[in-house]
Design a protein around this motif. Structure first.
Motif, PDB file in Angstrom:
ATOM      1  N   LEU A  34       0.822  -1.206   0.000  1.00  0.00           N
ATOM      2  CA  LEU A  34       0.000   0.000   0.000  1.00  0.00           C
ATOM      3  C   LEU A  34       0.861   1.263   0.000  1.00  0.00           C
ATOM      4  O   LEU A  34       1.961   1.277   0.554  1.00  0.00           O
ATOM      5  CB  LEU A  34      -0.899   0.018   1.234  1.00  0.00           C
ATOM      6  N   LEU A  36       0.695   4.847   1.527  1.00  0.00           N
ATOM      7  CA  LEU A  36      -0.036   5.559   2.581  1.00  0.00           C
ATOM      8  C   LEU A  36       0.488   6.976   2.728  1.00  0.00           C
ATOM      9  O   LEU A  36       1.704   7.192   2.670  1.00  0.00           O
ATOM     10  CB  LEU A  36       0.138   4.828   3.918  1.00  0.00           C
ATOM     11  N   LEU A 174      -1.857  12.482  -3.157  1.00  0.00           N
ATOM     12  CA  LEU A 174      -3.152  11.991  -2.648  1.00  0.00           C
ATOM     13  C   LEU A 174      -3.848  11.171  -3.731  1.00  0.00           C
ATOM     14  O   LEU A 174      -4.512  10.177  -3.447  1.00  0.00           O
ATOM     15  CB  LEU A 174      -4.028  13.166  -2.209  1.00  0.00           C
ATOM     16  N   GLU A 175      -3.675  11.600  -4.966  1.00  0.00           N
ATOM     17  CA  GLU A 175      -4.306  10.920  -6.085  1.00  0.00           C
ATOM     18  C   GLU A 175      -3.836   9.470  -6.230  1.00  0.00           C
ATOM     19  O   GLU A 175      -4.649   8.572  -6.447  1.00  0.00           O
ATOM     20  CB  GLU A 175      -3.987  11.699  -7.360  1.00  0.00           C
ATOM     21  N   ILE A 176      -2.528   9.244  -6.088  1.00  0.00           N
ATOM     22  CA  ILE A 176      -2.011   7.884  -6.314  1.00  0.00           C
ATOM     23  C   ILE A 176      -1.999   7.041  -5.034  1.00  0.00           C
ATOM     24  O   ILE A 176      -1.731   5.842  -5.093  1.00  0.00           O
ATOM     25  CB  ILE A 176      -0.577   7.907  -6.912  1.00  0.00           C
ATOM     26  N   ALA A 177      -2.283   7.656  -3.869  1.00  0.00           N
ATOM     27  CA  ALA A 177      -2.227   6.914  -2.603  1.00  0.00           C
ATOM     28  C   ALA A 177      -3.384   5.933  -2.482  1.00  0.00           C
ATOM     29  O   ALA A 177      -4.463   6.141  -3.037  1.00  0.00           O
ATOM     30  CB  ALA A 177      -2.254   7.883  -1.430  1.00  0.00           C
ATOM     31  N   ASP A 178      -3.137   4.818  -1.752  1.00  0.00           N
ATOM     32  CA  ASP A 178      -4.211   3.887  -1.423  1.00  0.00           C
ATOM     33  C   ASP A 178      -4.948   4.325  -0.167  1.00  0.00           C
ATOM     34  O   ASP A 178      -6.129   4.063   0.002  1.00  0.00           O
ATOM     35  CB  ASP A 178      -3.636   2.484  -1.175  1.00  0.00           C
ATOM     36  N   LEU A 179      -4.209   4.919   0.754  1.00  0.00           N
ATOM     37  CA  LEU A 179      -4.776   5.279   2.051  1.00  0.00           C
ATOM     38  C   LEU A 179      -4.259   6.661   2.441  1.00  0.00           C
ATOM     39  O   LEU A 179      -3.053   6.886   2.449  1.00  0.00           O
ATOM     40  CB  LEU A 179      -4.344   4.234   3.097  1.00  0.00           C
ATOM     41  N   VAL A 180      -5.179   7.561   2.704  1.00  0.00           N
ATOM     42  CA  VAL A 180      -4.795   8.917   3.111  1.00  0.00           C
ATOM     43  C   VAL A 180      -5.498   9.243   4.419  1.00  0.00           C
ATOM     44  O   VAL A 180      -6.712   9.082   4.536  1.00  0.00           O
ATOM     45  CB  VAL A 180      -5.198   9.968   2.056  1.00  0.00           C
ATOM     46  N   THR A 181      -4.739   9.665   5.402  1.00  0.00           N
ATOM     47  CA  THR A 181      -5.330  10.128   6.650  1.00  0.00           C
ATOM     48  C   THR A 181      -4.911  11.569   6.882  1.00  0.00           C
ATOM     49  O   THR A 181      -3.735  11.909   6.722  1.00  0.00           O
ATOM     50  CB  THR A 181      -4.871   9.283   7.852  1.00  0.00           C
TER      51      THR A 181
END
Lengths: 202, 202
Positions: A34, A36, A174-181
């Protein structure tokens, strides 16, 4: 309603919830490394990354860490994870915050060197998890080329987890991330005059 | 504008920023044990707590951990931090999520036992940092009395850091906390059908 009745209703509701969850979980079958991103102005972006380092080590994984900013700081995380050289490759590449170095060329050079190290770790098949701590700061000031970073992250080995931290994450990430917090600051002791403290903040 | 000019302007701006920061830092003089809350529906609440555990260990501190929920789960954090019994007192007290146990009385009993252990750790002068992982879940379902929890936390030793995690933190906790971060879900791989994965999520 009697206590027994409450407990019986609870058990019934939980059976239904469990059945529902089991159905849902059947649809969650994919596994891959992932990407992140921890961003936002609240606390916990780096520490959540280091918590994942600990979890990975617990499972016997091999971990790489590149710290982009906190070069001259002595930090608890560095002191601790440096104890495990067989499982953790730990590189502290930054030279401090921009207002400490006051030297843009040196900051850019440090960021580029940290990125070279990061690329090597991302490509290294022996590492399972790579933490790029505070890389977002270097990207924000355009010390690194966002397009190159996106290209390297997108082409990473399929089973590699990579976590990027730092406020003001670029939209391309953010576009290519799987998980953004997004860590959102609700209340901070700094406002009441407290110093940053060992163990908690560094 | 030439590159030299950009660098010179940068250096000047950073000198001003540094002076400003130094003035600000003079007002940050207090030190005490902090009460931290990680809440919200995003990832990173527990992992940021475990990251702080690692930092504290790096500084040679003694740490206590009580996990309120994940009793039957084998987790990376448990596997890892259990390697340091001289520095970490690690207790896994919960029996799993409510839909797994389906037994409210057993859940309440497990939460109360975890809270007894927590109180002992908070009172123990040999521990510097105590992580109460997922206690907010037990409070949300009223398995514990929020007034008692608030009273114990408020009366804790002055130099003790305590971190509480879990979504839906009670307002009474936010009120007495020194630092509150809300982890906000921006994007989650679950939505694309990915399983929870070792190292990253547990």
């Amino acid at each position: 309603m009697s206590e027994d009745h409450v407990n019986a209703e609870h058990a019934e509701a939980m059976r239904a919830l469990k059945a529902e969850r089991e159905e849902l979980m059947k649809t969650k079958t994919l596994e891959k490394g992932l990407l992140l991103v921890h961003t936002g102005d609240g606390k916990g972006k780096s520490s959540a990354g280091f918590g994942m380092v600990a979890r990975s080590l617990g499972w016997g994984m091999q971990v790489g860490v590149v710290q982009f900013i906190k070069g001259k700081w002595k930090t608890g995380e560095r002191l601790f994870f440096s104890r495990f050289p067989d499982q953790v490759r730990y590189r502290v590449m930054g030279e401090g915050f921009t207002w400490d170095t006051q030297d843009r060329e040196r900051d850019v050079a440090a960021a580029k060197a940290a990125w070279e190290e990061s690329k090597a770790m991302i490509a290294d098949p022996t590492l399972d998890f790579v933490l790029l701590d505070e890389i977002n700061i270097a990207l924000r000031y355009d010390y690194l080329d966002i397009d190159e970073v996106v290209a390297v992250l997108t082409a990473r080995p399929n089973d590699k987890h990579v976590c990027l931290t730092g406020r003001n994450a670029k939209p391309q990430l953010l576009e290519i991330a799987d998980l953004v917090t997004e860590m959102t600051l609700v209340k901070h002791p700094f406002e009441q005059g407290f110093k940053a403290q060992r163990g908690v903040e560094f």
